[in-house]
Design a protein around this motif. Structure first.
Motif, PDB file in Angstrom:
ATOM      1  N   ALA A   1       0.756  -1.207  -0.103  1.00 38.04           N
ATOM      2  CA  ALA A   1      -0.058  -0.012  -0.017  1.00 38.04           C
ATOM      3  C   ALA A   1       0.810   1.337  -0.042  1.00 38.04           C
ATOM      4  O   ALA A   1       0.456   2.204  -0.892  1.00 38.04           O
TER       5      ALA A   1
ATOM      6  N   LEU B   1      -5.846  -4.111   0.705  1.00 41.30           N
ATOM      7  CA  LEU B   1      -4.906  -3.393  -0.165  1.00 41.30           C
ATOM      8  C   LEU B   1      -5.501  -1.891  -0.258  1.00 41.30           C
ATOM      9  O   LEU B   1      -4.740  -0.916  -0.327  1.00 41.30           O
TER      10      LEU B   1
ATOM     11  N   ALA C   1      -4.130   1.609   1.035  1.00 43.63           N
ATOM     12  CA  ALA C   1      -3.633   2.321   0.006  1.00 43.63           C
ATOM     13  C   ALA C   1      -4.545   3.789  -0.030  1.00 43.63           C
ATOM     14  O   ALA C   1      -3.979   4.836  -0.315  1.00 43.63           O
TER      15      ALA C   1
END
Ligand code: AMP
Ligand code: MG
Length: 359
Positions: free
Chosen positions: A16, A138, A142
């Protein structure tokens, strides 16, 4: 060389952070593996196009974490809901409620914040909420939607394992998150919504026409498909060896209809000098080898895509088995057609037609 990473919380955070700093990462989804970048970062998007050698006219799909409705997509800066007529809005909400998270990509009017690069200059953006837990984590870590086309060089077969991503792009990327073999094995269904609220199928996938018809009316796209979905190239998903789609199941082939195809591809070459990899939908591989040797004099390696003929199993194994045969010492790949193009058979036959050599 790329590192193949177990999907531990630490590794997901590391990936990320890499994405936040503009890097691209190989990621698992339930459809096929993707090459993920921050959808708002132009230089990361450039890396995606360069790494895949993807033509600039082929737009990307933005992946979001479990958005519940159009308001959520607008808040993420992805869409401009004011450009959607009321009937189209209603259909979009229904599709999101019914099929997300899952393998359905919906094309919607793009928000001005989305770089033109992500959408190949189109005024629309394709969006999907994937179901794979590693991809979901993820995206959350992120803190941005991720543009993620399939993690293969443009035109090739999509990867369905982390190892296949490594073979395709391992030399050009740093990290691949390993989420195991993809459950579906075919790229997502892509739809757009007409002003009257009817759904147009741009690319068949695991969410079938029949599934969509349960909640919305559909309309056919016909010749306008090229303009609506510029990346849907006729020649795609192709292995390096010539792939020929057989006119029928192996045991129903006759001499005339099966030789014509092969002769066109290898003019003048005696069949005894050819070795073919053969993919059966299901059935007895030994019998198929004997039949093809008796009928045509062909040496073959026969594999089956499913034990029972279940099309979900066929879809899951299709790209893996094509890759596997492609790496063997053979001259061509022959594939049996599905019995029916209803349901998942539509998407499987679509991919096989695009994968086969053009005469
Ligand atoms: P891939 O991510 O490689 O599976 O490809 C995504 C596909 O989605 C493209 O090839 C297009 O066919 C389709 N697509 C993406 N964005 C749009 C859009 N804005 N309008 C229509 N089709 C799109
Ligand atoms: Mg692709």
């Amino acid at each position: 060389m790329a590192k193949i990473l177990e999907p531990t919380p630490e590794n997901i955070i590391e990936c990320a952070k890499a994405i936040q700093s503009g890097d691209i990462v190989g990621v698992p989804t339930e459809t096929v593996y993707g090459l993920a970048a921050n959808v708002f970062n132009n230089s990361a998007l450039t890396k995606v196009y360069q790494t895949k050698d993807r033509p600039a006219f082929n737009p990307l799909i933005a992946h979001v974490y479990d958005a519940k409705d159009l308001v959520a997509l607008e808040k993420l800066g992805l869409i401009d809901a004011s450009k959607l007529p009321p009937a189209a809005k209603t259909t979009a909400e229904k599709l999101i409620t019914k099929f997300w998270p899952g393998p359905l990509t919906i094309v919607l009017p793009k928000n001005a914040k989305v770089p033109d690069f992500a959408t190949a200059g189109l005024s629309t953006i394709a969006i999907r909420a994937p179901k794979h837990p590693v991809m979901q984590q993820l995206i959350q870590k992120a803190e941005t939607p991720l543009a993620a086309p399939s993690a293969n060089r443009s035109g090739h077969v999509s990867p369905t394992t982390a190892q296949a991503v490594d073979e395709e792009l391992g030399k050009s990327i740093n990290n691949i998150l390993d989420g195991g073999p993809c459950e579906i094995g075919l790229e997502s269904t892509v739809v757009t919504i007409a002003d009257d609220g009817k759904v147009q199928l741009l690319r068949p996938g695991a969410i079938t026409r029949e599934n969509i018809q349960e909640i919305a009316d559909m309309t056919s796209v016909g010749d306008s498909q090229k303009i609506l979905s510029p990346g849907l190239l006729a020649n795609h998903y192709a292995p390096s060896k010539p792939l020929l789609l057989l006119p029928s199941a192996v045991l129903s082939l006759n001499f005339t209809n099966s030789t014509e195809l092969i002769r066109k591809q290898f003019p003048g070459k005696p069949f005894q000098q050819l070795k073919a990899g053969v993919l059966l939908m299901s059935g007895d591989t030994d019998m198929a080898e004997i039949y093809l040797s008796g009928l045509l004099g062909l040496n073959t390696i026969c594999r089956k895509l499913s034990v029972t003929g279940d099309l979900r199993e066929v879809a899951k194994n299709l790209f893996k088995e094509i890759r596997n045969l492609d790496s063997q010492k053979i001259d061509l790949i022959l594939v049996e057609p599905c019995n029916s193009e209803a349901g998942l058979g539509h998407a499987i036959m679509d991919r096989l037609r695009r994968a086969q050599v053009k005469h």
